[in-house]
Design an enzyme around this catalytic site. Structure first.
Site, PDB file in Angstrom:
ATOM      1  N   PRO A 287       1.306  -1.296  -0.307  1.00  0.00           N
ATOM      2  CA  PRO A 287       0.182   0.063   0.220  1.00  0.00           C
ATOM      3  C   PRO A 287       1.030   1.063  -0.081  1.00  0.00           C
ATOM      4  O   PRO A 287       1.774   1.571   0.538  1.00  0.00           O
ATOM      5  CB  PRO A 287      -0.583   0.251   1.324  1.00  0.00           C
ATOM      6  N   CYS A 355       1.542  29.083 -15.909  1.00  0.00           N
ATOM      7  CA  CYS A 355       1.232  29.827 -16.646  1.00  0.00           C
ATOM      8  C   CYS A 355       0.674  28.459 -17.769  1.00  0.00           C
ATOM      9  O   CYS A 355       0.948  28.134 -18.737  1.00  0.00           O
ATOM     10  CB  CYS A 355       2.694  30.070 -17.258  1.00  0.00           C
ATOM     11  N   TYR A 384       1.453  11.109  -4.113  1.00  0.00           N
ATOM     12  CA  TYR A 384       1.821  11.462  -4.755  1.00  0.00           C
ATOM     13  C   TYR A 384       1.252  13.057  -4.911  1.00  0.00           C
ATOM     14  O   TYR A 384       0.845  13.299  -6.225  1.00  0.00           O
ATOM     15  CB  TYR A 384       0.955  10.262  -6.122  1.00  0.00           C
TER      16      TYR A 384
HETATM   17  N1  LLP Z   1       2.513  -1.007  -5.781  1.00  0.00           N
HETATM   18  C1  LLP Z   1       3.316  -1.099  -7.348  1.00  0.00           C
HETATM   19  C2  LLP Z   1       3.820  -1.617  -8.011  1.00  0.00           C
HETATM   20  C3  LLP Z   1       2.630   0.196  -7.658  1.00  0.00           C
HETATM   21  O1  LLP Z   1       2.670   0.344  -9.488  1.00  0.00           O
HETATM   22  C4  LLP Z   1       1.958   1.090  -7.550  1.00  0.00           C
HETATM   23  C5  LLP Z   1       1.166   2.580  -7.046  1.00  0.00           C
HETATM   24  C6  LLP Z   1       1.589   0.865  -5.717  1.00  0.00           C
HETATM   25  C7  LLP Z   1       2.465  -0.744  -4.923  1.00  0.00           C
HETATM   26  C8  LLP Z   1       0.881   1.691  -4.680  1.00  0.00           C
HETATM   27  O2  LLP Z   1      -0.612   2.085  -4.718  1.00  0.00           O
HETATM   28  P1  LLP Z   1      -1.437   2.617  -4.100  1.00  0.00           P
HETATM   29  O3  LLP Z   1      -1.990   1.999  -2.848  1.00  0.00           O
HETATM   30  O4  LLP Z   1      -0.533   3.917  -3.669  1.00  0.00           O
HETATM   31  O5  LLP Z   1      -2.552   3.073  -5.030  1.00  0.00           O
HETATM   32  N2  LLP Z   1       0.146   9.375  -9.367  1.00  0.00           N
HETATM   33  C9  LLP Z   1      -0.697   8.694  -9.495  1.00  0.00           C
HETATM   34  C10 LLP Z   1      -1.256   7.027  -8.268  1.00  0.00           C
HETATM   35  C11 LLP Z   1       0.172   6.222  -8.616  1.00  0.00           C
HETATM   36  C12 LLP Z   1       0.386   4.351  -8.940  1.00  0.00           C
HETATM   37  C13 LLP Z   1       1.363   3.476  -9.496  1.00  0.00           C
HETATM   38  N3  LLP Z   1       1.587   2.659  -8.649  1.00  0.00           N
HETATM   39  C14 LLP Z   1      -1.956   9.707  -8.421  1.00  0.00           C
HETATM   40  O6  LLP Z   1      -1.475  10.304  -7.625  1.00  0.00           O
HETATM   41  O7  LLP Z   1      -3.170   8.801  -8.008  1.00  0.00           O
END
Ligand code: LLP
Length: 434
Positions: A287, A355, A384
């Protein structure tokens, strides 16, 4: 508004933990990222307890990409977390934070030779994303005289209800090896001299507000686990990835599944699968957002108000510091931090200083009457947020403050104009000859 526990409104001011946001902005200026350490710890504990209630051998690998600040990594390392690292930089940070190499997983669909060499050197397991990468890793490990411990990244072809840019387990996405090709990939790995397959990995996407897709992915994974266990692969871990979402739409009372909901929906399927396979690997999950997103707010000062086609509130933070609204049309709740107890009377659009027309943090929000000098809080910016910031428009990045009870300290200083040119070089032909 359905605020998380660490955010309260007292005498018209928004507080985070034991701190008045007005005082924080006065001390460190705006824009300013503020993160509550206790909130991160509480989220980690909720995950750990929920998973441990269902299975005893669990490891939580924090997705370092969500917030790579060393202080954040140190909080999680101190609680026993490992990390999903997606670059050599994240690997270095995780090790600097005190995490053990064996508790990391080096993920990524495009690793360079030096990435692979670093993983081998440090003894960090690698989630292998293609057969080409497998062969390169075998070569790198042979050159170093070591055995690389690997998992394969499975593409489970699971549809997920989220923004298409962050759905990662679709058959069409760039990540992983198609699930039906995975057994033959393990066959090849078993034949490699310097690679040992010890795990299996998937990740289906991010900001997922239902547990069913995770359950479906787990079923796909457990079918493969059974098959590869029969082939003689000795699995030490099954990593089901991250992706659980958070309720960004707090004003509408949105809720998200809890770690317990996740654990109750997914872990029994994992348990059935490993029982049938006759193995007892560790269960890993990764997570990011659900551990850190709601721990931070972004404080931004109002520069001016401009009634126009929209009622614009021009603030000092834009998509240079928080790109999610511009990139994914994401929703972040907005609170007038110094007028937090007042009712919303006016519709405002919160516009950043960049801008570009798309530099809008929030469209059409009902807020109390605002004027220059007011303070705006953008909620749920711990994941993020700063991690995706830039110096676009030559804006030095803002500081980040960490709160620990009544203490507050910088966890990253703000950049200044000197930081804008620090890595720039003047080409020799531009040097003056005199
Ligand atoms: N494991 C892998 C292999 C991943 O690619 C990701 C996120 C995670 C774990 C963690 O996922 P989470 O639990 O945070 O959902 N920038 C985007 C989110 C991109 C997520 C990419 N991978 C945003 O701001 O929503």
């Amino acid at each position: 508004m359905n605020l998380p526990q660490h955010l309260t409104i007292r005498d018209d001011h928004l507080w985070i933990g034991e701190h008045d946001t007005i005082d924080l902005a006065r001390t460190w200026g705006t824009p300013l990222y503020v993160t509550d350490q206790d909130r991160i710890a509480a989220s980690y504990t909720a995950w750990r307890d929920a998973l441990s209630a269902e299975y005893s051998r669990v490891r939580i690998l924090y997705a370092a990409k969500a917030n790579g600040n060393l202080a954040v990594l140190r909080i999680l390392a101190g609680l026993g977390a490992g990390a999903d690292v997606f670059s050599s930089g994240e690997l270095h940070l995780a090790l600097s934070a005190g995490m053990q190499p064996g508790t990391l997983l080096f993920n990524g669909s495009s690793k360079s030779r030096s990435d692979l060499a670093l993983a081998v050197e440090k003894g960090v397991p690698v989630s292998v994303d293609s057969l080409d990468e497998l062969r390169q890793l075998d070569t790198a490990a042979a050159a170093a005289g070591k055995i690389a411990r690997i998992a394969f990244r499975v593409n489970p072809a699971v549809d997920v209800p989220t923004h298409p840019k962050i759905a990662t387990g679709l058959a069409t996405s760039k990540f992983g090896i198609a699930h039906h090709l995975i057994p033959s990939a393990y066959q090849e790995a078993l034949a490699c001299s310097h690679v040992e397959p010890v795990g299996i990995h998937c990740h289906i996407g991010s900001q997922i507000l239902a547990v069913e897709p995770f359950a479906r992915a787990c079923e796909v994974m457990m079918r493969i686990v059974g098959e590869i266990a029969r082939m003689g692969v000795r699995l030490e871990f099954v990593d089901l990835g991250g992706g659980l979402g958070i309720p960004y739409h707090r004003g509408e009372g949105e809720t998200s599944p809890t770690p317990s909901d996740y654990a109750r929906a997914v872990v029994p399927l994992f348990r059935d699968g490993i029982r049938e396979a006759g193995i007892s690997p560790e269960l890993w999950i990764e997570p990011g957002r659900s551990l850190v997103a709601d721990s931070s707010i972004l404080l931004t000062g109002v520069n001016s108000i401009k009634p126009a086609h929209r009622n614009f509130v021009n603030v000092d933070a834009g998509f240079n510091l928080l790109i999610r609204p511009a990139m994914y049309d994401s929703w972040h709740e907005i609170i007038a931090a110094n007028k937090a107890g007042k009712a919303g009377t006016t519709m405002y659009t919160i516009a950043g200083p960049i801008c570009e027309t798309g530099d809008i943090l929030a469209h059409d929000r009902m807020l109390p009457e605002l004027s220059a000098g007011d303070l705006i809080a953008v909620l749920d910016t711990g994941a993020y947020g700063f991690a995706m910031s830039s110096q676009y428009n030559s804006r030095p990045r803002c500081p980040e403050v960490l709160l620990n009870g009544s203490e507050a300290a910088l966890m990253r200083r703000g950049e200044d104009v000197g930081d804008l040119t620090r890595t720039m070089e003047i080409p020799p032909w531009q040097e003056s000859g005199d």
